[in-house]
Design a protein around this motif. Structure first.
Motif, PDB file in Angstrom:
ATOM      1  N   LYS A 107       0.844  -1.199   0.000  1.00 18.66           N
ATOM      2  CA  LYS A 107       0.000   0.000   0.000  1.00 18.66           C
ATOM      3  C   LYS A 107       0.877   1.247   0.000  1.00 18.66           C
ATOM      4  O   LYS A 107       1.984   1.252   0.549  1.00 18.66           O
ATOM      5  CB  LYS A 107      -0.911   0.021   1.235  1.00 18.66           C
ATOM      6  N   TRP A 108       0.356   2.273  -0.638  1.00 21.91           N
ATOM      7  CA  TRP A 108       0.981   3.586  -0.533  1.00 21.91           C
ATOM      8  C   TRP A 108       0.738   4.117   0.874  1.00 21.91           C
ATOM      9  O   TRP A 108      -0.241   3.734   1.519  1.00 21.91           O
ATOM     10  CB  TRP A 108       0.404   4.533  -1.582  1.00 21.91           C
ATOM     11  N   THR A 109       1.611   4.988   1.331  1.00 22.89           N
ATOM     12  CA  THR A 109       1.497   5.444   2.720  1.00 22.89           C
ATOM     13  C   THR A 109       0.314   6.392   2.945  1.00 22.89           C
ATOM     14  O   THR A 109       0.073   6.803   4.085  1.00 22.89           O
ATOM     15  CB  THR A 109       2.799   6.114   3.187  1.00 22.89           C
ATOM     16  N   ASP A 110      -0.428   6.721   1.893  1.00 23.33           N
ATOM     17  CA  ASP A 110      -1.685   7.445   2.102  1.00 23.33           C
ATOM     18  C   ASP A 110      -2.867   6.484   2.188  1.00 23.33           C
ATOM     19  O   ASP A 110      -4.017   6.907   2.259  1.00 23.33           O
ATOM     20  CB  ASP A 110      -1.918   8.475   0.998  1.00 23.33           C
ATOM     21  N   GLY A 111      -2.567   5.161   2.183  1.00 24.61           N
ATOM     22  CA  GLY A 111      -3.603   4.158   2.373  1.00 24.61           C
ATOM     23  C   GLY A 111      -4.123   3.513   1.099  1.00 24.61           C
ATOM     24  O   GLY A 111      -4.791   2.478   1.167  1.00 24.61           O
ATOM     25  N   GLN A 112      -3.831   4.080  -0.060  1.00 21.52           N
ATOM     26  CA  GLN A 112      -4.322   3.497  -1.302  1.00 21.52           C
ATOM     27  C   GLN A 112      -3.485   2.281  -1.692  1.00 21.52           C
ATOM     28  O   GLN A 112      -2.299   2.183  -1.379  1.00 21.52           O
ATOM     29  CB  GLN A 112      -4.318   4.544  -2.421  1.00 21.52           C
ATOM     30  N   ALA A 113      -4.112   1.368  -2.398  1.00 20.71           N
ATOM     31  CA  ALA A 113      -3.451   0.125  -2.791  1.00 20.71           C
ATOM     32  C   ALA A 113      -2.478   0.358  -3.945  1.00 20.71           C
ATOM     33  O   ALA A 113      -2.761   1.127  -4.865  1.00 20.71           O
ATOM     34  CB  ALA A 113      -4.485  -0.920  -3.185  1.00 20.71           C
ATOM     35  N   PHE A 114      -1.341  -0.298  -3.864  1.00 24.40           N
ATOM     36  CA  PHE A 114      -0.398  -0.350  -4.976  1.00 24.40           C
ATOM     37  C   PHE A 114      -0.850  -1.423  -5.953  1.00 24.40           C
ATOM     38  O   PHE A 114      -1.224  -2.525  -5.544  1.00 24.40           O
ATOM     39  CB  PHE A 114       1.005  -0.662  -4.454  1.00 24.40           C
ATOM     40  N   LYS A 167      16.410  -0.301 -10.875  1.00 27.25           N
ATOM     41  CA  LYS A 167      16.835   1.100 -10.809  1.00 27.25           C
ATOM     42  C   LYS A 167      15.746   2.098 -11.170  1.00 27.25           C
ATOM     43  O   LYS A 167      16.020   3.295 -11.263  1.00 27.25           O
ATOM     44  CB  LYS A 167      18.047   1.314 -11.733  1.00 27.25           C
ATOM     45  N   ILE A 168      14.535   1.643 -11.379  1.00 33.03           N
ATOM     46  CA  ILE A 168      13.418   2.558 -11.598  1.00 33.03           C
ATOM     47  C   ILE A 168      12.506   2.467 -10.393  1.00 33.03           C
ATOM     48  O   ILE A 168      12.078   1.368 -10.002  1.00 33.03           O
ATOM     49  CB  ILE A 168      12.665   2.232 -12.899  1.00 33.03           C
ATOM     50  N   TYR A 169      12.225   3.606  -9.806  1.00 36.36           N
ATOM     51  CA  TYR A 169      11.488   3.651  -8.549  1.00 36.36           C
ATOM     52  C   TYR A 169      10.024   3.985  -8.838  1.00 36.36           C
ATOM     53  O   TYR A 169       9.713   4.983  -9.485  1.00 36.36           O
ATOM     54  CB  TYR A 169      12.138   4.666  -7.603  1.00 36.36           C
ATOM     55  N   ILE A 170       9.141   3.128  -8.358  1.00 35.17           N
ATOM     56  CA  ILE A 170       7.728   3.206  -8.704  1.00 35.17           C
ATOM     57  C   ILE A 170       7.029   4.267  -7.859  1.00 35.17           C
ATOM     58  O   ILE A 170       7.192   4.316  -6.632  1.00 35.17           O
ATOM     59  CB  ILE A 170       7.050   1.837  -8.521  1.00 35.17           C
ATOM     60  N   VAL A 171       6.246   5.107  -8.520  1.00 41.80           N
ATOM     61  CA  VAL A 171       5.542   6.201  -7.850  1.00 41.80           C
ATOM     62  C   VAL A 171       4.031   6.022  -8.035  1.00 41.80           C
ATOM     63  O   VAL A 171       3.586   5.332  -8.961  1.00 41.80           O
ATOM     64  CB  VAL A 171       5.989   7.571  -8.402  1.00 41.80           C
ATOM     65  N   PRO A 172       3.220   6.629  -7.163  1.00 37.51           N
ATOM     66  CA  PRO A 172       1.772   6.427  -7.224  1.00 37.51           C
ATOM     67  C   PRO A 172       1.107   7.237  -8.343  1.00 37.51           C
ATOM     68  O   PRO A 172       1.212   8.471  -8.381  1.00 37.51           O
ATOM     69  CB  PRO A 172       1.298   6.908  -5.845  1.00 37.51           C
TER      70      PRO A 172
END
Length: 558
Positions: A107-114, A167-172
């Motif tokens: 989960k993202w730290t705002d509560g939404q699911a990854f 090396k690619i960082y996943i963002v919401p």
């Protein structure tokens, strides 16, 4: 003597300020303090908030806040990729499609699911923003469902695997789709899936706190506090006072750390290659004598590397190849086409002089070469407080007097130095050519020598700061990307091309292979990487490697 005394005084004040700020001794205090890891990355000057994982001036985030799909050990070829946001991956038969299964419990730290849609969004975003695409990704990602991603390439792309996965960082997507300029936005309030999240930010220190909802379990390290000090001497003094638990940088008498810093231990890991970066390409707007290859090579031959190693690096560094393959790790790939497999450890003044005279330079009565009435004078930028690099450039400047080149060091804050590096607003600067996600020189070449990763002077290049644009190198990189890395015979001719061209063009003047030195508080935390178990490159400024170390650490006695 005055300057040295003043530097010691500034360092002492920095440590006193730490205590006054309530940091206290790192080795004492209650349970909260015992679970706080205090680190020093070498930051000199105030932090400027920037948690954008795609920015060349970020202060942290990759691995700690924003995660890759997998963690790759770039020291050990026998280490299997460790799952982070990904669970498994596979290639199709011809290397044109990479299938990835991602976690369903993150989960993202705002509560939404990854979900897999976040992966596809991130990959699509960086293809639309050149300066974010530091790995040269050219695939097309599709979310098959919530936990599966298909990444297709127009041609075989085996070497993309560790890049895309590690090396690619996943963002919401739900937050980043509304960012108008994702390449430059500082992301002051980062939302990630990682083991840590931002606790507080101040110019002199910022703190990450453990993520209680982390899918891998909340880390045993509850807080990581990043300090800004006045430089390496202040770092050593803070270490001596027990104010820092982990720093990567030089300390006096590195071989006697355990005696001089009770409770601490040290690692020395040959990894990144120290070099004088040059803004080399006049066609891209670089100006200065360093745009002449003869000048760059004269500097190369004018360096007494044995002396630099002794005076600046306590003999912790080692030989470096002008083709920028790692001398030990990549020895089977060192090209026989190189004129010199390793840079000379002693200067060759006659060779340097011949190169300059052949390029039309004439030595004046003051002993300095000149051409068209302009003396051969260069500036080299270095971060204020980086005492090892400052000593290195001071030493090299004295050495180059024997060649007839005047070298003037310029000390800058890290922010100024980093901005100049990115925009090509420099003649020379000292830095390290770094490695990629896997133990293969292809990644270093694809980062620092690929034409796609540079830009005209004045615009941000990332990370081809030397601004080399060489068709032979680009063609060889394109060929290597298509070859299964297990086929070493097919790969070597392309490595031969790259290494020989890099040696010839020399946009980065090799100095030494840095013996990366880290000092850590073994009394307060257990689980550190050691020579016997290098599960990650032990450098606090290396990302995502530092996050892997944080996840392994536990307060002593727990």
């Amino acid at each position: 003597m005055f300057l040295k005394a003043q530097r010691r005084r500034v360092a002492g004040l920095a440590v006193m300020a730490l205590v006054a700020a309530g940091c206290g001794s790192s080795t004492g205090g209650g349970s909260a303090d015992a679970e706080t890891l205090v680190v020093y990355t070498g930051q000199s000057g105030d932090y400027q908030v920037n948690f954008n994982p795609f920015s060349p001036t970020l202060i942290d985030g990759p691995g700690t806040i924003f995660e890759p799909l997998f963690f790759f050990n770039n020291l050990r070829g026998d280490a299997a990729p460790k799952p982070r946001l990904g669970k498994s991956f596979s290639w199709n038969a011809d290397g044109t499609e990479l299938s990835v299964e991602v976690r369903g419990d993150a989960k993202w730290t705002d509560g939404q699911a990854f979900t897999a849609k976040d992966v596809a969004f991130t990959l699509d975003m960086i293809t639309k923003n050149k300066t974010m695409n530091t790995t040269g990704f050219k695939g097309k990602a599709t979310a098959v469902d919530d936990t599966h991603v298909s990444i297709r390439f127009d041609e075989p792309a085996y070497m993309e695997g560790p890049q895309v996965l590690g090396k690619i960082y996943i963002v919401p997507e739900h937050l980043w789709k509304d960012i108008a300029t994702p390449a430059t936005d500082p992301v002051k309030n980062p939302v990630g899936t990682g083991p840590f999240l931002l606790d507080e930010f101040k110019a002199q220190a910022f703190t990450l706190k453990s993520n209680p909802g982390y899918y891998g379990g909340e880390p045993a390290v509850k807080k990581v506090r990043y300090l800004s000090l006045s430089g390496n001497q202040a770092g050593a003094d803070a270490l001596k006072a027990g104010q820092v638990d982990w720093q990567t940088g030089p300390v006096p008498d590195i071989k006697d750390v355990e005696k001089n810093y009770p409770g601490y231990k040290a690692t020395i890991t040959p990894m990144n290659q120290t070099a004088l970066f040059t803004c080399s390409n006049a066609q891209l707007g670089c100006t200065g004598a360093q745009t002449d290859p003869a000048v760059r090579k004269a500097v190369y031959y004018g360096i007494n590397r044995t002396q630099v190693n002794a005076l600046a690096f306590e003999n912790t560094s080692s030989e470096v190849s002008p083709g920028f393959a790692m001398v030990e790790r990549d020895k089977s790939l060192l090209s026989a086409k190189l004129k010199e497999k390793t840079a000379p450890m002693s200067p060759d003044v006659a060779k340097a002089t011949s190169l300059l005279e052949g390029a039309g330079y004439t030595k004046g009565g003051d002993g300095v070469f000149a051409k068209d009435g302009k003396p051969l004078e260069l500036t080299v930028k270095v971060v204020a407080g980086w005492t090892d690099y400052i000593t290195a450039v001071d030493t090299i400047g004295q050495q180059l007097q024997q060649v007839g080149i005047k070298l003037t060091p310029q000390q800058l804050s890290w922010n100024e130095w980093s901005d100049a590096r990115g925009r090509g607003q420099y003649e020379l600067l000292i830095d390290s050519v770094q490695q990629g996600p896997a133990p293969d020189p292809y990644y270093t070449y694809s980062y620092f020598f690929a034409g796609a990763n540079t830009a005209p002077a004045g615009e941000v290049a990332n990370p081809n700061f030397g601004r080399i644009k060489d068709q032979a190198v680009d063609d060889a990189l394109a060929a290597l990307k298509r070859i299964d890395p297990k086929d070493t015979a097919a790969r070597q001719p392309h490595f031969d091309v790259i290494q020989s061209r890099v040696e010839e063009v020399m946009p980065y003047i090799p100095v030494l292979t840095g013996g990366t030195t880290s000092e850590y508080n073994a009394k307060k935390f257990t689980g550190w990487p050691t020579a016997e178990d290098l599960y990650a490159f032990p450098a606090v400024w290396s990302r995502p490697e530092n996050s892997e170390v944080y996840l392994h650490l536990k307060p002593a006695g727990k």
